[in-house]
Design a protein around this motif. Structure first.
Motif, short mmCIF file in Angstrom:
data_model
loop_
_atom_site.label_atom_id
_atom_site.label_comp_id
_atom_site.label_asym_id
_atom_site.label_seq_id
_atom_site.Cartn_x
_atom_site.Cartn_y
_atom_site.Cartn_z
N TYR A 1 -6.62 -3.30 4.67
CA TYR A 1 -5.69 -4.02 3.79
C TYR A 1 -4.55 -3.10 3.34
O TYR A 1 -4.39 -2.84 2.14
N GLU B 1 -1.52 -3.73 2.98
CA GLU B 1 -0.59 -4.43 2.11
C GLU B 1 -1.09 -4.51 0.66
O GLU B 1 -0.34 -4.88 -0.24
N LEU B 2 -2.36 -4.15 0.44
CA LEU B 2 -2.96 -4.22 -0.90
C LEU B 2 -3.44 -2.88 -1.42
O LEU B 2 -3.67 -2.75 -2.63
N LYS C 1 -3.41 1.50 -1.43
CA LYS C 1 -2.95 2.84 -1.09
C LYS C 1 -4.04 3.81 -1.54
O LYS C 1 -4.45 3.78 -2.69
N ASP D 1 -0.83 -6.26 -5.24
CA ASP D 1 -0.03 -6.95 -4.23
C ASP D 1 1.31 -6.23 -4.15
O ASP D 1 2.20 -6.44 -4.98
N TYR D 2 1.44 -5.36 -3.15
CA TYR D 2 2.62 -4.52 -3.03
C TYR D 2 3.85 -5.31 -2.61
O TYR D 2 4.98 -4.78 -2.67
N SER D 3 3.69 -6.56 -2.23
CA SER D 3 4.85 -7.37 -1.85
C SER D 3 5.56 -7.94 -3.06
O SER D 3 6.65 -8.51 -2.94
N VAL D 4 4.97 -7.81 -4.24
CA VAL D 4 5.54 -8.39 -5.46
C VAL D 4 5.79 -7.28 -6.48
O VAL D 4 4.86 -6.59 -6.90
N ASP E 1 7.47 -3.89 -8.56
CA ASP E 1 7.32 -2.44 -8.43
C ASP E 1 5.91 -2.08 -8.88
O ASP E 1 5.57 -2.21 -10.05
N LYS F 1 -7.06 -13.48 -0.48
CA LYS F 1 -6.48 -14.63 0.22
C LYS F 1 -7.08 -15.96 -0.22
O LYS F 1 -6.46 -17.02 -0.04
N LYS G 1 -5.63 -13.33 -6.73
CA LYS G 1 -4.25 -13.29 -6.25
C LYS G 1 -3.27 -13.08 -7.40
O LYS G 1 -2.35 -12.26 -7.31
N LYS H 1 -0.97 -9.77 -8.42
CA LYS H 1 0.47 -9.96 -8.56
C LYS H 1 0.96 -9.29 -9.85
O LYS H 1 2.02 -8.64 -9.86
#
Length: 579
Positions: A64, A66-67, A69, A89-92, A94, A130, A136, A140
């Motif tokens: 994962y 994207e989630l 590090k 959630d690194y897509s949303v 900082d 997911k 989720k 976020k």
């Protein structure tokens, strides 16, 4: 050529070349509350060494990216990495500005459940992202910093060397006190090399113990009026020999050092607080955690996992420190702690110094006292888990070992020729019984403690710009008013934070117009405000309370639609443009 030789070997030895496939999703009926077909398959009915936990954490991070590090925050005394998983959630947004929740475990060598609970938490967050809206949304809004074991050396020593369930109780951090390259060499000895330090007994016509006629595993003491015809025994204590030839057995315990007396809040030296080492953060493991936390001002909540006894603990650790936790913050602790007692049947919500004993230099006090972070320590496992009706005593442990563990937790008494005592017998509970949660209960324990941390993390500050209104006041001037809302229980600054100004204030900015004046609205009905004369576009707010609002106002000239931005170390960075 190698492939050909391998194929011939398969033919010669009759081995099948069939590949074992992963379980098909079509073959699974989902159980509520659990990831039903995870990418990373982990059995949470067993315990893993430090290397085992590291392998699992790497698999989670690789599955994962994207989630997760993954990084080492430091090295242990013996050079092992102390691994941390940063999950969000690194897509949303900082990630570094999201409110953060810190979790660790296994500061004491024999208090191993924390490693599995932390790992389960990381696994559940990633595998459920997911499918579960709660997770989720949590990822976020928040980031989790999870360190499964902050004491990997001592974890491995406890698991791999001969120990009791309670030793090395203080969580020896592999300190070589006498510089001979060894540690724990002069304490108990695993005489039969089975990995557990059990008990020694010897037949003695004048002994004060007999075998319980109802249970041959147990020894019972002879009462003053008992008429005894059975074989008498004397209790010789835990397995051990006279290592140094001084005529005593098991008295030469290893150097006593407790890493949970090493933190830099109300620290006391060893002659006052037994177990303290040289100075605060003298252990590299604790120093690594402190260095990590000190560079993460976004950490608003924290959790540390110990064992045992079924307790949800908050500070203060010592009565001398009781004024640190004032009533405002105590109410927040109480709300979260009492919910924890509901989520964790058999657990009690307690205050360390009132309900246990004094602790100076403890982790949870450092997190709150020094950093203003609301922190709990959970003491994992209670005998209530066995039969779900009462907390355990010694008799219940024998009963559960027979009924539920089917004899897997006890070494039956057997003869041994001791170099000092002669013919004796060795037997008793193994080191994985008593403090460590049995395998069949471990996943439930992990899940319940995880959801307690989620409840705590849920109530970290959640800020929003709730409303922006505009009012013309003539001469081309406008009055812009914004309501900043905190929808959760915890404020952006704990009382301790405010008292010692640990973290910077919160700032509320206005952009998109020329600001002539800025103020905090103390009472809108009576038009009572506190003006900030310097740099009025950036209003400084000491605190945004939980479940409350802050109202701010600017007098502006010109401009179009304005934007209001809130910048809070523990509450995050959020903006809203005037509609």
């Amino acid at each position: 050529m190698k492939s050909y030789i391998y194929f011939i070997a398969l033919l010669v030895f009759g081995l099948s070349t069939t590949t074992i496939e992963a379980q098909s999703a079509n073959d699974i009926f989902r159980a509520a509350g659990s990831p039903h077909n995870p990418k990373v398959s982990v059995a949470f009915n067993k315990y893993y060494t430090a290397e085992g936990l590291a392998t699992i954490s790497k698999k989670i991070a690789d599955a994962y990216p994207e989630l997760v590090k993954r990084k080492s925050i430091g090295k242990s005394t013996q050079g092992r990495d102390i691994w941390m998983l940063a999950i969000t959630d690194y897509s949303v947004g900082d990630a570094d500005r999201k409110p953060a929740f810190y979790v660790d475990g296994n500061i004491h060598s024999n208090e191993i459940q924390g490693g599995e609970i932390c790992t389960y938490t990381a696994w559940y967050l990633t595998e459920s992202f997911k499918d579960v809206d709660y997770v989720k949304q949590m990822l976020k809004d928040r980031i989790f910093y999870i360190v499964p074991t902050i004491n990997p050396d001592a974890r491995n020593n406890y698991m791999k060397e001969g120990n009791t369930a309670h030793s090395p109780r203080a969580g020896l951090i592999a300190l070589d006190d006498d510089s001979d390259g060894l540690f724990d060499e002069d304490g108990y000895d695993d005489l039969d090399n089975d990995g557990s330090i059990t008990r020694m007994r010897r037949k003695n016509p004048n002994g004060n113990m007999i075998v319980d006629p109802l249970d041959p595993r147990k020894m019972i003491q002879i009462g003053p009026d008992d008429v005894v015809t059975a074989q008498r025994y004397e209790n010789l204590g835990g397995e051990g020999i006279d290592n140094d030839g001084d005529g005593s057995i098991n008295e030469d315990v290893p150097g006593y050092y407790d890493p949970n007396r090493d933190w830099g809040w109300k620290w006391q030296p060893d002659y006052i607080q037994r177990g303290a080492y040289k100075y605060p953060f003298s252990a590299p493991e604790n120093r690594a955690v402190a260095d990590f936390v000190l560079t993460r001002p976004n950490i608003a909540g924290a959790q540390s996992f110990h064992n045992s006894g079924g307790m949800i603990l908050r500070g203060p650790g010592a009565e001398e420190d009781k004024e640190t936790y004032n009533r405002v913050d105590a109410r927040i602790y109480d709300a979260i702690g009492n919910k924890g007692a509901e989520l964790l049947p058999g657990y009690r919500y307690m205050v360390v110094y009132k309900d246990l004993y004094s602790v100076f230099g403890g982790e949870l006090d450092w997190f709150y006292g020094s950093r203003g972070v609301y922190t709990f320590t959970n003491e994992i496992f209670t005998g209530f888990a066995y039969y779900k009706n009462k907390n355990g005593d010694r008799d219940q442990a024998y009963k559960a070992e027979k009924d539920l563990l089917l004899g897997d937790g006890f070494t039956n008494w057997k003869p041994y020729n001791h170099p000092t005592y002669g013919e004796i017998e060795i037997g008793g509970f193994r080191k994985n019984v008593g403090r460590a949660t049995p395998g069949f209960l471990l996943e439930e324990e992990a899940h319940r403690n995880m959801v307690f941390t989620f409840y705590h993390a849920h109530h970290m500050p959640l800020l929003s710009v709730d409303n922006i209104t505009e009012k013309s006041i003539g001469n081309g001037l406008k009055e812009i008013t914004a309501i900043i809302k905190n929808d959760r229980l915890m404020p952006t600054h704990a009382s301790q934070d405010l008292k010692y100004k640990i973290e910077r204030p919160d700032y509320i900015f206005l952009s998109g117009a020329t600001v002539l004046a800025g103020m905090i609205v103390d009472n809108d009905d009576f038009n009572i405000t506190t003006e900030q004369k310097n740099n009025p576009s950036k209003i400084k707010v000491d605190n945004i309370p939980g479940n409350s609002i802050i109202k701010v106002r600017w007098i502006v000239k010109g401009g179009g639609k304005v934007t209001v931005t809130v910048d809070s170390a523990k509450g995050g960075l959020i903006s809203k443009k005037q509609s």
